[in-house]
Scaffold this motif. Structure first.
Motif, mmCIF file in Angstrom:
data_model
loop_
_atom_site.group_PDB
_atom_site.id
_atom_site.type_symbol
_atom_site.label_atom_id
_atom_site.label_comp_id
_atom_site.label_asym_id
_atom_site.label_seq_id
_atom_site.Cartn_x
_atom_site.Cartn_y
_atom_site.Cartn_z
ATOM 1 N N TYR A 62 58.409 117.743 70.481
ATOM 2 C CA TYR A 62 58.333 116.580 71.357
ATOM 3 C C TYR A 62 56.882 116.375 71.782
ATOM 4 O O TYR A 62 56.116 117.334 71.873
ATOM 5 C CB TYR A 62 59.205 116.774 72.613
ATOM 6 N N ALA A 63 56.506 115.140 72.048
ATOM 7 C CA ALA A 63 55.206 114.819 72.624
ATOM 8 C C ALA A 63 55.346 115.064 74.125
ATOM 9 O O ALA A 63 55.807 114.196 74.872
ATOM 10 C CB ALA A 63 54.823 113.371 72.332
ATOM 11 N N PHE A 64 54.973 116.269 74.536
ATOM 12 C CA PHE A 64 55.174 116.655 75.936
ATOM 13 C C PHE A 64 54.295 117.856 76.253
ATOM 14 O O PHE A 64 54.150 118.762 75.441
ATOM 15 C CB PHE A 64 56.635 117.010 76.192
ATOM 16 N N HIS A 65 53.737 117.874 77.438
ATOM 17 C CA HIS A 65 52.916 118.981 77.932
ATOM 18 C C HIS A 65 53.815 119.896 78.766
ATOM 19 O O HIS A 65 54.180 119.546 79.889
ATOM 20 C CB HIS A 65 51.780 118.432 78.797
ATOM 21 N N ASN A 66 54.170 121.051 78.187
ATOM 22 C CA ASN A 66 55.015 121.967 78.959
ATOM 23 C C ASN A 66 54.303 122.339 80.255
ATOM 24 O O ASN A 66 53.086 122.343 80.330
ATOM 25 C CB ASN A 66 55.372 123.219 78.147
ATOM 26 N N SER A 83 67.142 123.668 74.001
ATOM 27 C CA SER A 83 67.441 123.121 72.675
ATOM 28 C C SER A 83 67.125 121.625 72.690
ATOM 29 O O SER A 83 67.040 121.008 73.757
ATOM 30 C CB SER A 83 68.910 123.331 72.322
ATOM 31 N N SER A 84 66.998 121.043 71.512
ATOM 32 C CA SER A 84 66.756 119.599 71.448
ATOM 33 C C SER A 84 67.949 118.838 72.015
ATOM 34 O O SER A 84 67.778 117.763 72.611
ATOM 35 C CB SER A 84 66.461 119.160 70.016
ATOM 36 N N GLU A 85 69.136 119.377 71.871
ATOM 37 C CA GLU A 85 70.326 118.723 72.441
ATOM 38 C C GLU A 85 70.201 118.626 73.960
ATOM 39 O O GLU A 85 70.521 117.592 74.558
ATOM 40 C CB GLU A 85 71.589 119.503 72.055
ATOM 41 N N GLU A 105 59.733 111.627 73.598
ATOM 42 C CA GLU A 105 59.663 111.141 72.223
ATOM 43 C C GLU A 105 59.360 112.287 71.263
ATOM 44 O O GLU A 105 58.579 113.187 71.583
ATOM 45 C CB GLU A 105 58.599 110.052 72.126
ATOM 46 N N HIS A 106 59.965 112.223 70.095
ATOM 47 C CA HIS A 106 59.719 113.224 69.064
ATOM 48 C C HIS A 106 58.278 113.088 68.589
ATOM 49 O O HIS A 106 57.796 111.972 68.357
ATOM 50 C CB HIS A 106 60.666 113.028 67.881
ATOM 51 N N LEU A 107 57.606 114.206 68.443
ATOM 52 C CA LEU A 107 56.213 114.202 67.998
ATOM 53 C C LEU A 107 56.075 113.482 66.660
ATOM 54 O O LEU A 107 55.165 112.673 66.478
ATOM 55 C CB LEU A 107 55.689 115.637 67.892
ATOM 56 N N GLU A 108 56.969 113.743 65.737
ATOM 57 C CA GLU A 108 56.888 113.115 64.416
ATOM 58 C C GLU A 108 56.979 111.587 64.518
ATOM 59 O O GLU A 108 56.258 110.871 63.818
ATOM 60 C CB GLU A 108 58.001 113.649 63.520
#
Length: 191
Positions: A62-66, A83-85, A105-108
């Motif tokens: 994911y496009a996200f800063h943990n 999990s992604s779910e 949003e998914h990184l890809e």
């Protein structure tokens, strides 16, 4: 402004200074690390967008800063332990900390959206470089991607051994770190 297959060197020669938009340009209902924030940054003149990467337990990026989960999602749990779910059930918070109906949003998907449009610095991916490098190799976008990390020899060796030629931007804290970087056959494009 970036044009497809334009090198970072050509951009620097042309513009002298490159503008990188950290997590995009956000505010109101425009949430950081989203296509809307990145599009907004490009509209404001950014040459490069900085995209954070977090991977779930089932290896979905994911496009996200943990670490931003309390601020961005209103939860007290690192999405890297989810999990992604589980992540797909979450909604982001806007600048007033209200649910705004957007999801992570998914990184890809983000990368594909900005294919050929700008330089992309992928940050916080060093936790899982093998998987990130494999993804970037499959996507064939190395002409516009810069990976970033602290100067750690294990990471530099992994990048060199990947043989991909992906551009690299070290986070340097001392001149001595430049000497370490020079020992590796990697594509250093910025620092």
């Amino acid at each position: 402004m970036y044009t497809k297959n334009q090198s970072i060197r050509e951009l620097v020669d042309k513009n002298r200074i490159l503008i990188a938009a950290h997590r995009g340009t956000c505010g109101g209902n425009v949430v950081q690390n989203t296509c809307l924030a990145y599009k907004n940054a490009l509209l404001h003149g950014a040459d490069m967008i900085e995209v954070d990467a977090s991977m779930t337990t089932d290896k979905v990026f994911y496009a996200f800063h943990n670490g931003e989960e309390p601020l961005e999602l209103g939860i007290d749990r690192d999405i890297r332990t989810m999990s992604s779910e589980e992540v797909e059930k979450l909604f982001t918070l806007n600048s007033l900390r209200q649910v705004c109906g957007q999801k992570l949003e998914h990184l890809e998907d983000v990368l594909e959206h900005f294919r050929g449009k700008c330089l992309i610095n992928i940050d916080r991916s060093w936790f899982y470089w093998k998987e990130i490098i494999d993804l970037l190799d499959r996507m064939d976008m190395k002409d516009q991607i810069l990976l970033k990390s602290g100067v750690e020899e294990e990471l530099l060796k992994e990048l060199e051994e990947s043989g991909t030629g992906i551009m690299y931007m070290p986070i340097m804290k001392s001149p001595e770190e430049w000497d370490i970087i020079q020992k590796y056959g990697i594509n250093v494009a910025a620092a």
